[in-house]
Enzyme design. Structure first.
Site, PDB file in Angstrom:
ATOM      1  CD  GLN A   1     -28.562 -19.355 -30.262  1.00 49.98           C
ATOM      2  OE1 GLN A   1     -28.512 -18.140 -30.303  1.00 49.98           O
ATOM      3  NE2 GLN A   1     -29.291 -20.002 -29.369  1.00 49.98           N
TER       4      GLN A   1
ATOM      5  CD1 TRP B   1     -29.906 -17.449 -37.547  1.00 52.78           C
ATOM      6  CD2 TRP B   1     -28.805 -17.031 -39.451  1.00 52.78           C
ATOM      7  NE1 TRP B   1     -28.591 -17.213 -37.230  1.00 52.78           N
ATOM      8  CE2 TRP B   1     -27.902 -16.948 -38.380  1.00 52.78           C
ATOM      9  CE3 TRP B   1     -28.351 -16.796 -40.757  1.00 52.78           C
ATOM     10  CZ2 TRP B   1     -26.556 -16.641 -38.560  1.00 52.78           C
ATOM     11  CZ3 TRP B   1     -27.006 -16.493 -40.933  1.00 52.78           C
ATOM     12  CH2 TRP B   1     -26.126 -16.421 -39.853  1.00 52.78           C
TER      13      TRP B   1
ATOM     14  NE  ARG C   1     -21.650 -14.490 -26.703  1.00 51.17           N
ATOM     15  CZ  ARG C   1     -21.033 -13.310 -26.675  1.00 51.17           C
ATOM     16  NH1 ARG C   1     -21.318 -12.424 -25.746  1.00 51.17           N
ATOM     17  NH2 ARG C   1     -20.110 -13.018 -27.579  1.00 51.17           N
TER      18      ARG C   1
ATOM     19  CD  GLU D   1     -19.041 -15.613 -29.722  1.00 53.23           C
ATOM     20  OE1 GLU D   1     -19.881 -14.719 -29.589  1.00 53.23           O
ATOM     21  OE2 GLU D   1     -18.770 -16.126 -30.814  1.00 53.23           O
TER      22      GLU D   1
ATOM     23  CD1 TRP E   1     -19.867 -15.835 -35.257  1.00 57.60           C
ATOM     24  CD2 TRP E   1     -21.642 -14.996 -36.327  1.00 57.60           C
ATOM     25  NE1 TRP E   1     -21.000 -16.255 -34.592  1.00 57.60           N
ATOM     26  CE2 TRP E   1     -22.095 -15.748 -35.227  1.00 57.60           C
ATOM     27  CE3 TRP E   1     -22.591 -14.387 -37.157  1.00 57.60           C
ATOM     28  CZ2 TRP E   1     -23.455 -15.895 -34.931  1.00 57.60           C
ATOM     29  CZ3 TRP E   1     -23.945 -14.532 -36.849  1.00 57.60           C
ATOM     30  CH2 TRP E   1     -24.354 -15.276 -35.754  1.00 57.60           C
TER      31      TRP E   1
ATOM     32  CG  ASN F   1     -26.326 -18.681 -34.722  1.00 61.73           C
ATOM     33  OD1 ASN F   1     -27.440 -18.212 -34.874  1.00 61.73           O
ATOM     34  ND2 ASN F   1     -25.617 -18.449 -33.644  1.00 61.73           N
ATOM     35  CG  ASP F   2     -23.705 -20.763 -31.734  1.00 57.87           C
ATOM     36  OD1 ASP F   2     -23.381 -20.307 -32.833  1.00 57.87           O
ATOM     37  OD2 ASP F   2     -23.484 -20.168 -30.670  1.00 57.87           O
TER      38      ASP F   2
HETATM   39  C1  FRU Z   1     -21.624 -17.917 -31.213  1.00 60.20           C
HETATM   40  C2  FRU Z   1     -22.656 -16.978 -30.595  1.00 60.20           C
HETATM   41  C3  FRU Z   1     -22.823 -17.279 -29.116  1.00 60.20           C
HETATM   42  C4  FRU Z   1     -24.195 -16.772 -28.826  1.00 60.20           C
HETATM   43  C5  FRU Z   1     -24.923 -17.113 -30.095  1.00 60.20           C
HETATM   44  C6  FRU Z   1     -25.989 -16.122 -30.461  1.00 60.20           C
HETATM   45  O1  FRU Z   1     -21.795 -18.114 -32.569  1.00 60.20           O
HETATM   46  O2  FRU Z   1     -22.260 -15.654 -30.813  1.00 60.20           O
HETATM   47  O3  FRU Z   1     -21.807 -16.714 -28.307  1.00 60.20           O
HETATM   48  O4  FRU Z   1     -24.772 -17.370 -27.699  1.00 60.20           O
HETATM   49  O5  FRU Z   1     -23.957 -17.171 -31.122  1.00 60.20           O
HETATM   50  O6  FRU Z   1     -26.758 -16.585 -31.526  1.00 60.20           O
END
Ligand code: FRU
Length: 461
Positions: free
Chosen positions: A44, A25, A153, A205, A289, A27-28
């Protein structure tokens, strides 16, 4: 590309122009930085599954934003928590003391996210690399910034030459907190930036603060935040233009009138590359998301947007962010270019492909289709509006947000050419000279085979 090979990519949902990890997986984007000839993308990453899990920082690098080389995982979870989003700085003067004058370190500033006994806390920590990002050591005295908060964060850090200090901004619920430091290790609170008129369950975020130049070279600060509501319906990258005084940010626009960087749903948590000289290159997680964990997977899930170069344009309504596909990638993609005439039906010769289409009348329509699916772009120059409708590609099996069309108003006098990047699972539309940019995922069983434009669409009815 050969049809069989292409079909294989469609079967596996594997894009060609966009970064995906081989497995697991993502993400960011995190820790984006240009260093010794390579653009480094950390991100991520959950390597053991295809949903959001215990987060690591994955790592890849590229020279041209087309060919990516996946590298070993950079940061693993530890006793302080899993590794959430953050950034990377080149500590040229070795202010942190992690390296030496001769060997300045790369320093990753990231969020540790800890869940223990039903409680959750987030704080900021450091890790450094003395081999150009190939391996990292965590700082022994982590965390360096802990306010005991549940939501705190996604630190973004940059060197502010005027004050000769590091500046850190991070999201705390629906506020952006600023801090300054001389050594990256001890941080002094600065100002707080809060939005107005937010939705009751809205959170922010991944903040980012950059200086952008307009066409005359005049610069202005722009604050980006990724905003989300708890149901993930109101999601996107919002921006404010304004003034940064070394300790905090005051918005001049984007407060009353909400400004969004993208009119699609699938550009989130975008960040900019550090150490790129005057260029500002931004890249986002190409997902949302609301449905990210429900989309098709084939042992990997998630991809990044094509990076874009950012500029400002002064318009009668105020300063607006302009996005162009990053130059290096655009050059590489030229062999995939197909010019699509108006009022025509043509075969999709290039796929994945780059398509240029300029409507000849006051309205335009461009549809990518095959027997079972269609993806439609509509532009109307009387109102200055663009719409992308992917309801014919995936429908609501991924939830109610997925089939909703994305749209945006733009200035009617803006450039009319549409520049469309169509990959195996995504479409990115650059319209109005970069003033209206939309990013959308789509899913079809087979590649599109035809493109139909303008009147030709209506003749078929
Ligand atoms: C944004 C987020 C961030 C966090 C990360 C966790 O997509 O929610 O705020 O650091 O993903 O994976």
């Amino acid at each position: 590309m050969y049809r069989e090979k292409l079909q294989e990519l469609y079967d596996r949902h594997r894009p060609v122009f966009h970064y995906t990890s081989k497995a697991g997986w993502i993400n960011d984007p995190n820790g984006l930085i240009f260093y010794e000839g390579y653009y480094h993308l950390f991100y991520q990453h959950y390597p053991d599954g295809v949903t959001h899990g215990a987060m690591h920082w994955g790592h890849a690098r590229t020279k041209d934003f087309m060919e990516w080389e996946e590298l070993p995982i950079a940061l693993y979870p530890d006793e302080l928590g899993v590794i959430f989003s953050g950034c990377m700085v080149y500590d040229k003067y070795n202010t942190s003391g992690f390296g030496s004058q001769d060997k300045p370190p790369l320093v990753a500033v990231f969020t540790h996210h800890l869940e223990r006994e039903g409680r959750c806390v987030q704080y900021q920590s450091l890790a450094y690399s003395l081999d150009g990002g190939m391996s990292f050591s965590k700082y022994g005295a982590n965390p360096v910034l802990d306010l005991g908060l549940k939501d705190f964060r996604d630190p973004k850090v940059f060197w502010h030459e005027d004050t000769k200090k590091w500046v850190l901004l991070a999201a705390a619920g629906r506020k952006i907190l600023f801090f300054t430091s001389e050594n990256l290790k001890s941080w002094t609170p600065g100002e707080v930036f809060s939005g107005k008129g937010l939705k009751p369950d809205e959170i922010w975020e991944c903040p980012d603060l950059v200086e952008l130049a307009d066409e005359e070279g005049e610069k202005q600060w722009v604050l980006f935040v990724s905003q989300n509501t708890l149901d993930y319906v109101c999601t996107g990258i919002r921006y404010f233009t304004g003034i940064f005084n070394g300790k905090g940010f005051a918005a001049e626009s984007g407060v009353q009138e909400e400004l969004f960087a993208d009119f699609g749903r699938d550009n989130y948590a975008a960040a900019t590359y550090a150490q790129t000289g005057g260029r500002v290159i931004q890249q986002g997680w190409m997902n949302c998301w609301s449905y990210a964990q429900k989309l098709p997977e084939a042992g990997f899930r998630g991809s990044m947007t094509l990076p874009r170069e950012l500029f400002l344009r002064k318009t009668a309504d105020g300063c607006r962010v302009i996005q162009k596909p990053v130059r290096e990638a655009e050059e590489k993609m030229r062999e995939y270019l197909q010019i699509v005439p108006d009022n025509a039906e043509v075969t999709a010769e290039k796929l994945p492909g780059i398509y240029k289409y300029t409507p000849t009348g006051e309205a335009g329509e461009m549809v990518f289709c095959n027997q079972n699916s269609r993806l439609r772009i509509t532009v109307d120059y009387t109102y200055g509006k663009i719409t992308v409708d992917r309801s014919g590609c995936g429908g609501n099996v991924y939830g109610p947000c997925f089939p909703e069309a994305g749209w945006k108003y733009f200035r009617r006098e803006a450039d009319r050419e549409l520049y469309v990047i169509l990959d195996v699972t995504s479409i990115e539309v650059f319209a109005a000279g970069g003033e209206a940019v939309g990013t959308f995922l789509y899913f079809t069983q087979e590649p599109f085979d035809r493109i139909i434009t303008g009147r030709k669409l209506h003749e078929r009815k």
